[in-house]
Enzyme design. Structure first.
Site, PDB file in Angstrom:
ATOM      1  N   LEU A  26       0.824  -1.209   0.000  1.00 30.93           N
ATOM      2  CA  LEU A  26       0.000   0.000   0.000  1.00 30.93           C
ATOM      3  C   LEU A  26       0.853   1.252   0.000  1.00 30.93           C
ATOM      4  CD1 LEU A  26      -2.763  -0.963   2.578  1.00 30.93           C
ATOM      5  CD2 LEU A  26      -2.966  -0.893   0.098  1.00 30.93           C
ATOM      6  N   GLY A  27       1.984   1.177   0.634  1.00 33.23           N
ATOM      7  CA  GLY A  27       2.830   2.365   0.660  1.00 33.23           C
ATOM      8  C   GLY A  27       3.844   2.275   1.766  1.00 33.23           C
ATOM      9  N   GLY A  79       5.771   6.349   7.592  1.00 33.83           N
ATOM     10  CA  GLY A  79       6.906   6.900   8.309  1.00 33.83           C
ATOM     11  C   GLY A  79       7.749   5.825   8.962  1.00 33.83           C
ATOM     12  N   PHE A  80       7.123   4.758   9.391  1.00 36.66           N
ATOM     13  CA  PHE A  80       7.861   3.794  10.197  1.00 36.66           C
ATOM     14  C   PHE A  80       7.996   2.428   9.556  1.00 36.66           C
ATOM     15  CE2 PHE A  80       6.203   6.994  12.999  1.00 36.66           C
ATOM     16  CZ  PHE A  80       7.341   7.359  13.687  1.00 36.66           C
ATOM     17  N   GLU A  87       6.742  -0.303   5.979  1.00 34.92           N
ATOM     18  CA  GLU A  87       5.922  -0.548   4.809  1.00 34.92           C
ATOM     19  C   GLU A  87       4.558  -1.060   5.229  1.00 34.92           C
ATOM     20  OE1 GLU A  87       8.345  -3.263   2.614  1.00 34.92           O
ATOM     21  OE2 GLU A  87       9.415  -1.608   1.629  1.00 34.92           O
ATOM     22  N   LYS A  97       1.239  -3.158   8.978  1.00 33.28           N
ATOM     23  CA  LYS A  97       2.433  -2.313   8.881  1.00 33.28           C
ATOM     24  C   LYS A  97       3.604  -3.071   9.471  1.00 33.28           C
ATOM     25  CE  LYS A  97       2.674   2.195   9.203  1.00 33.28           C
ATOM     26  NZ  LYS A  97       2.772   3.599   9.587  1.00 33.28           N
ATOM     27  N   ASP A 117       3.012  12.570  15.785  1.00 34.77           N
ATOM     28  CA  ASP A 117       3.374  12.604  14.365  1.00 34.77           C
ATOM     29  C   ASP A 117       2.155  12.925  13.507  1.00 34.77           C
ATOM     30  OD1 ASP A 117       5.154  12.564  12.296  1.00 34.77           O
ATOM     31  OD2 ASP A 117       5.190  10.384  12.084  1.00 34.77           O
TER      32      ASP A 117
END
Ligand SMILES: *[C@@H]1O[C@H](CO)[C@@H](O)[C@H](O)[C@H]1NC(C)=O
Ligand SMILES: *[C@@H]1O[C@H](CO)[C@@H](O)[C@H](O)[C@H]1NC(C)=O
Ligand SMILES: *[C@@H]1O[C@H](CO)[C@@H](O)[C@H](O)[C@H]1NC(C)=O
Ligand SMILES: *[C@@H]1O[C@H](CO)[C@@H](O)[C@H](O)[C@H]1NC(C)=O
Ligand SMILES: *[C@@H]1O[C@H](CO)[C@@H](O)[C@H](O)[C@H]1NC(C)=O
Ligand SMILES: *[C@@H]1O[C@H](CO)[C@@H](O)[C@H](O)[C@H]1NC(C)=O
Ligand SMILES: *[C@@H]1O[C@H](CO)[C@@H](O)[C@H](O)[C@H]1NC(C)=O
Length: 663
Positions: A347-348, A351-352, A354, A372, A468
């Site tokens: 998916l993308g 910040g921390f 994939e 994630k 964040d």
């Protein structure tokens, strides 16, 4: 003259007889060099030195005789002792027929038949020309000959029907009892035949054993002189096959006229018994080797696969996690849900780590989740972090992305949350086509995020600082509602970091200036929200290194626009259908939140009220203290942009970077 003749006779007796005596004692440890043997029929001496009587071909007979007859003078009593080692090897399902040690008056066996007659006899008994005493080692059952079994030893006199017989066995002196022995076997058998007076004894034993003290067969009614009708005899062996066959071998043979002069057979020098069907055995050996190799390879592969799978699905589980049991996902299930973290499910890159889309089976229907993968090297702080993650499960707000669970692996943490079909806001915001984000929708998203953040700051059991806030962490559900995700993630990095460096974590441009000195607080979240708000309205990132100096820093530029009384120009120019008044109010709110002084920032509760129009913004101007200012000291924006590398990546800025040049 007579005296001379007598002397001659005495001389002859003295010199010739001992040499004759010598001839009647012989021993073969191998038949390789034997040239005083008479062979006929199927008998062969194999290159290995093995004497083969038959070779598993049907209806064969083989005879082997010591060429010279054994003679007894009239004064001598007829006696002999022999010791031989033989083997009858199976050839097929049933094997036969057998072999025999033979004492005969002739080596002529015309008219003798193979099969159960051993090549020595026929239906009528012995052949008309030959008188025979035989010790048969019979491996076939011939009912008509009154055989007792297919594994017996018998004494035959001029007939295949034994005078006396017994099942093959030997007396073990060590155990003091009879032990059965298989005549048809790959293991060679020792046989002793002793004759003296009218007693014929037959003993058997396995190769390793000594001669038993008690013979297997003992017959005291054998008058060899009478049987052979003479005092001259041939000694040897005969073997025969019929419809059933076997391999019959003599490995070694020792013979003497008397037991005392019988030479020993050196068991260690005997030729080896070949495995029958050598060729087929060879191929079967090759086959065996091949099969075992394949088995080995298969086992190896299975083991490797097992190790691979074990490694593939390996997790880190600790005792303290037990209480989080239901929240714990197995890596295997996540691996399968994401099709092995396939690129198609990617998916993308957040910040921390994939993010992958996954489909988990849930009782009946399938549930879509986002997984994630956070790489995490330090075990340090993991427990608290997981505890926090878990406690955040109790956070329930419609504008938060629900966390469903987690999984831990070595160097890796996996977080499972609800799947947001429309991805993250930054994807739409910083794309060229921003038509999916009309003004009303942006305002709605801002309200969603503000209320979520307000909830985290005030309504949750404990104050939760997001740390964040940025467009990339705002997810859009199916109805394009804003959902705040990734809360608390930065803490993992703070904890995991080297404790000697005080690193502030967040995303550059969204980080309140006091973050590095004071640490995170609700006020730093408000600051980040202010910057986020401005990015949403202005459709650009907080810092755009490629822009002109005046436009590069969003906060500065917005306040500059305001100073020039054209605040509305700071907006995303692709926005249509908006109320200028409303846009300006929201932009001012953004600047207010991003005030340099933490105390001057509103709380998130107030922000929610400002956005909803329930509360009027306080009075302030572009040149009010802390408004439109990025940094507390005279640090040139140029040096900031130099230390700035990427606008999207989260990064740690250590104390020295921000303040080092300012001191
Ligand atoms: C067995 O020996 C005979 C000769 O006696 C020979 O013709 C035959 O080929 C041999 N068979 C085997 C299997 O060695
Ligand atoms: C057995 O003896 C009979 C008569 O003495 C004779 O005709 C026959 O050929 C003999 N059989 C064998 C196998 O020698
Ligand atoms: C062996 O004995 C048989 C029967 O008595 C006789 O016919 C034959 O001639 C003898 N053979 C020799 C070589 O003495
Ligand atoms: C077998 O033994 C029985 C009884 O002991 C005897 O009558 C018969 O003749 C024997 N068979 C042969 C072939 O000698
Ligand atoms: C010999 O062996 C056979 C079968 O193995 C058995 O039936 C028979 O009773 C045995 N004979 C003796 C005397 O033990
Ligand atoms: C045969 O065996 C008996 C009994 O074990 C023994 O007394 C005798 O001396 C043996 N005879 C020969 C010639 O070995
Ligand atoms: C064996 O038989 C022969 C001839 O019938 C006889 O002269 C001899 O005495 C016998 N031997 C024994 C030990 O009985």
């Amino acid at each position: 003259m007579i005296r001379g003749l007598l002397l001659g006779i005495i001389w002859m007796l003295f010199f010739v007889c001992p040499s004759f005596q010598k001839e009647t004692t012989f021993a073969y440890n191998s038949f390789g060099q034997a040239d005083d043997l008479h062979l006929d029929g199927s008998a062969r001496i194999l290159p290995s030195g093995l004497l083969q009587l038959t070779n598993a071909t049907e209806n064969q007979m083989g005879h082997v005789f010591f060429k010279r007859p054994i003679k007894f003078t009239s004064s001598e009593s007829v006696s002999f002792s022999t010791h031989f080692v033989c083997a009858q090897l199976p050839a097929g399902e049933t094997s036969g027929h057998g072999m025999a040690f033979v004492v005969s008056n002739s080596t002529d066996f015309k008219g003798a038949e193979p099969t159960r007659y051993f090549g020595l006899f026929n239906k009528n008994g012995s052949t008309s020309t030959t008188r025979v005493l035989a010790v048969e080692l019979d491996i076939a059952l011939a009912i008509e000959l009154n055989d007792t079994s297919d594994n017996h030893v018998g004494i035959d006199v001029n007939s295949a029907e034994s005078v006396i017989s017994a099942n093959a066995s030997y007396f073990s002196d060590a155990q003091g009892k009879k032990i059965d022995i298989k005549l048809l076997s790959h293991d060679p058998i020792q046989v002793w035949v002793d004759y003296e007076g009218t007693t014929l004894n037959v003993s058997l034993a396995p190769l390793k054993n000594k001669k038993p003290s008690i013979p297997l067969l003992s017959s005291s009614l054998i008058n060899l002189t009478e049987i052979l009708q003479g005092r001259r005899m041939f000694v040897g062996f005969s073997g025969a096959t019929g419809a059933i066959t076997s391999y019959q071998y003599i490995l070694g043979w020792s013979f003497s006229k008397s037991m005392e002069s019988l030479q020993n057979i050196d068991i260690s020098k005997l030729p080896k018994v070949p495995h029958p069907r050598t060729k087929r055995k060879y191929t079967s050996l090759v086959l065996d080797a091949l099969l075992s190799l394949i088995a080995f390879v298969v086992l190896g592969l299975l083991f490797a696969a097992y190790l691979y799978r074990r490694n593939l699905y390996a997790e880190v589980r600790e005792d303290w996690e037990k209480e989080y049991g239901p929240l714990r996902y197995s890596y295997k299930s996540l691996y399968k849900a994401t099709k092995g973290f396939s690129r198609n499910e990617f998916l993308g890159r957040g910040g921390f780590g994939e993010v992958y889309k996954g489909t988990l089976p849930r009782s009946r229907e399938l549930r879509e989740v986002a997984v994630k993968r956070v790489s995490h090297d330090g075990q340090h702080g993991m427990k608290q972090f997981v505890a926090e993650i878990v406690s955040m499960r109790s956070l329930k707000h419609r504008s938060l992305v629900p966390l469903l669970g987690y999984c831990r692996r070595k160097h890796e943490l996996l977080l499972v949350s609800e799947y947001m079909p429309n991805g993250s806001l930054d994807h739409y915001l910083f794309n060229h086509d921003r038509s999916t984000l009309p003004w009303w929708r942006r305002l709605a998203i801002l309200k969603d995020i503000a209320s979520a953040l307000s909830y985290l700051h005030t309504e949750a059991d404990q104050v939760v600082i997001h740390r964040d806030i940025k467009a990339a962490n705002v997810m859009l559900d199916a109805e394009f509602n804003g959902r705040l995700g990734d809360f608390g993630m930065s803490r993992l990095y703070e904890r995991g970091a080297d404790p000697t460096t005080t690193a502030a974590v967040g995303t550059f441009g969204y980080m309140a200036p006091e973050l590095t000195t004071m640490g995170p607080s609700t006020a730093t979240d408000v600051y980040a929200f202010g910057v986020f708000l401005l990015t949403v309205i202005c459709g650009r990132r907080p810092v755009e290194p490629g822009f002109l100096d005046e436009k590069r820093f969003l906060i500065i530029w917005v306040s500059e626009c305001w100073k020039k009384s054209s605040l509305i120009d700071a907006r995303d120019l692709s926005l249509t259908e908006f109320s200028s008044q409303e846009v300006e109010k929201v932009l001012k709110l953004g600047l207010l939140c991003a005030n340099l002084a933490p105390d001057s920032r509103p709380t998130m509760e107030q922000v929610v009220q400002y956005l909803n129009g329930n509360l009027a913004l306080p009075e302030f101007w572009p040149n009010s203290p802390g408004i439109g200012v990025l940094i507390p000291m005279a640090l040139s924006p140029g040096s900031l942009s130099a230390s700035y590398s990427s606008s999207t990546n989260s990064m740690s800025i250590t104390h020295s970077v921000l303040y080092g040049s300012g001191r």
